[in-house]
Design a protein around this motif. Structure first.
Motif, PDB file in Angstrom:
ATOM      1  N   SER A   1       0.855  -1.082   0.054  1.00  0.00           N
ATOM      2  CA  SER A   1      -0.004  -0.010   0.122  1.00  0.00           C
ATOM      3  C   SER A   1       0.811   1.197   0.120  1.00  0.00           C
ATOM      4  O   SER A   1       0.657   2.166  -0.706  1.00  0.00           O
TER       5      SER A   1
ATOM      6  N   LEU B   1       2.851   1.794  -3.383  1.00  0.00           N
ATOM      7  CA  LEU B   1       1.770   2.248  -4.555  1.00  0.00           C
ATOM      8  C   LEU B   1       1.203   3.420  -4.228  1.00  0.00           C
ATOM      9  O   LEU B   1       1.309   4.444  -5.159  1.00  0.00           O
ATOM     10  N   VAL B   2       0.944   3.992  -3.032  1.00  0.00           N
ATOM     11  CA  VAL B   2       0.474   5.210  -2.753  1.00  0.00           C
ATOM     12  C   VAL B   2       1.645   6.456  -3.069  1.00  0.00           C
ATOM     13  O   VAL B   2       1.197   7.438  -3.603  1.00  0.00           O
TER      14      VAL B   2
ATOM     15  N   SER C   1      -3.240  -5.863  -0.474  1.00  0.00           N
ATOM     16  CA  SER C   1      -2.840  -4.803   0.359  1.00  0.00           C
ATOM     17  C   SER C   1      -3.703  -4.409   1.423  1.00  0.00           C
ATOM     18  O   SER C   1      -4.486  -5.001   1.986  1.00  0.00           O
TER      19      SER C   1
ATOM     20  N   GLY D   1      -4.050   1.482  -2.169  1.00  0.00           N
ATOM     21  CA  GLY D   1      -2.884   1.498  -3.088  1.00  0.00           C
ATOM     22  C   GLY D   1      -3.533   0.790  -4.460  1.00  0.00           C
ATOM     23  O   GLY D   1      -3.346   1.232  -5.521  1.00  0.00           O
TER      24      GLY D   1
END
Length: 312
Positions: free
Chosen positions: A11, A14-15, A260, A265
């Motif tokens: 998470s 990806l964020v 996740s 994310g």
């Protein structure tokens, strides 16, 4: 513990990647939160979803001969589940809390309560998959993006589900006889038989099952309405809402996968990627706003939690 750390790491990565590419704008969320009219409407739709979900859960309980739970208590149980799903790791954490309090208030055993809670989630998934199937038909005939894989996958799932249901209904008495516990059974076998018998009671009644799947479908459509309102608040000249009906359910399915932390994310990337195929570049922002509003609503689950705890 390791799997939760890995989910959190996925998470976070990806964020961070979305932030670095400028695909997440905090001002978008601030504008949504400051728009009390849109925020209020979204919270009301979340409440409407909770009412429908509680009605579905009540039907599931009654199909298993549990009649001691009122609609209000079913609503409280669902709200507690939503609260813990939001604030605890694991996509089904809330279901175990929901089952725990169901056990006490329905005076049934914990295993049966878990099966009933998970049955509710499975029927909810059925409504989601049905909307994905309907959405893929729209996308297939009204856009240039190839969605044949989704269409044929959902067609196969629906076909085999219907065949399985027809077999269960046709031979219900046979399955019920074989799922009945015997004195010679080991403790594990007894638990398996109980689980199968509980599931049979839930899914082998076509009329109740059809009503529950229809309720699940309306819940998912209401979910799309929230995304539409959030998008409309920022972009008044919005795109075709049928596009959201086709795309949001796919992102919702992705958010339920154990990839996740609470889908954060992964769902941002999924919605961003799906909508960008149709010239819409605010998918990640849209999900960010949805996530904030959902957390605000789910936080109120603390009050039903206190109520159920006091009545325990």
């Amino acid at each position: 513990m390791l799997k939760y750390f890995i989910k959190f790491l996925i998470s976070a990565i990806l964020v961070t990647w979305l932030f670095q590419r400028g695909l997440i704008d905090i001002e978008y969320v601030k504008e949504i939160i400051s728009n009390t009219q849109i925020l209020g409407l979204c919270l009301l739709i979340f409440l409407f979803q909770a009412i429908l979900s509680s009605l579905r859960f009540l039907f599931i309980l009654k199909s298993s001969h549990i009649h001691s739970i009122s609609f209000f208590k079913a609503l409280c149980l669902n709200q507690v589940g939503l609260f813990f799903n939001t604030f605890l790791p694991g996509s089904v954490s809330g279901d175990f809390f929901k089952a725990y309090y169901l056990k006490d208030h329905a005076e049934t055993d914990y295993q049966k309560s878990i099966i009933l809670s998970l049955s509710d989630r499975i029927i909810g998934l059925a409504g989601l998959l049905l909307l994905i199937f309907l959405g893929s038909i729209y996308l297939n005939y009204n856009t240039t993006v190839n969605v044949e894989l989704i269409f044929y996958s959902m067609s196969a799932v629906i076909f085999f589900s219907i065949v399985g249901l027809l077999i269960l209904v046709k031979y219900k008495a046979f399955f019920r006889l074989h799922f009945k516990s015997k004195k010679s059974d080991s403790p594990l076998k007894t638990k398996i038989r109980l689980a199968l018998k509980t599931l049979l009671n839930v899914i082998a009644r076509p009329r109740i099952l059809l009503v529950n799947i229809s309720i699940s479908l309306f819940i998912q459509i209401a979910n799309v309405a929230i995304f539409y309102l959030l998008n409309k608040a920022i972009f008044p000249d919005s795109f075709n809402p049928l596009l959201l009906i086709s795309i949001v359910p796919i992102a919702s399915f992705v958010s339920g996968l154990p990839l996740s932390f609470s889908g954060i994310g992964v769902t941002h990337v999924a919605l961003q990627g799906l909508l960008s195929q149709y010239g819409v570049n605010d998918g990640a922002n849209m999900f960010n706003a949805y996530l904030i509003v959902m957390i605000i609503y789910n936080f109120f689950g603390i009050f039903p939690f206190i109520f159920l705890k006091k009545e325990k």
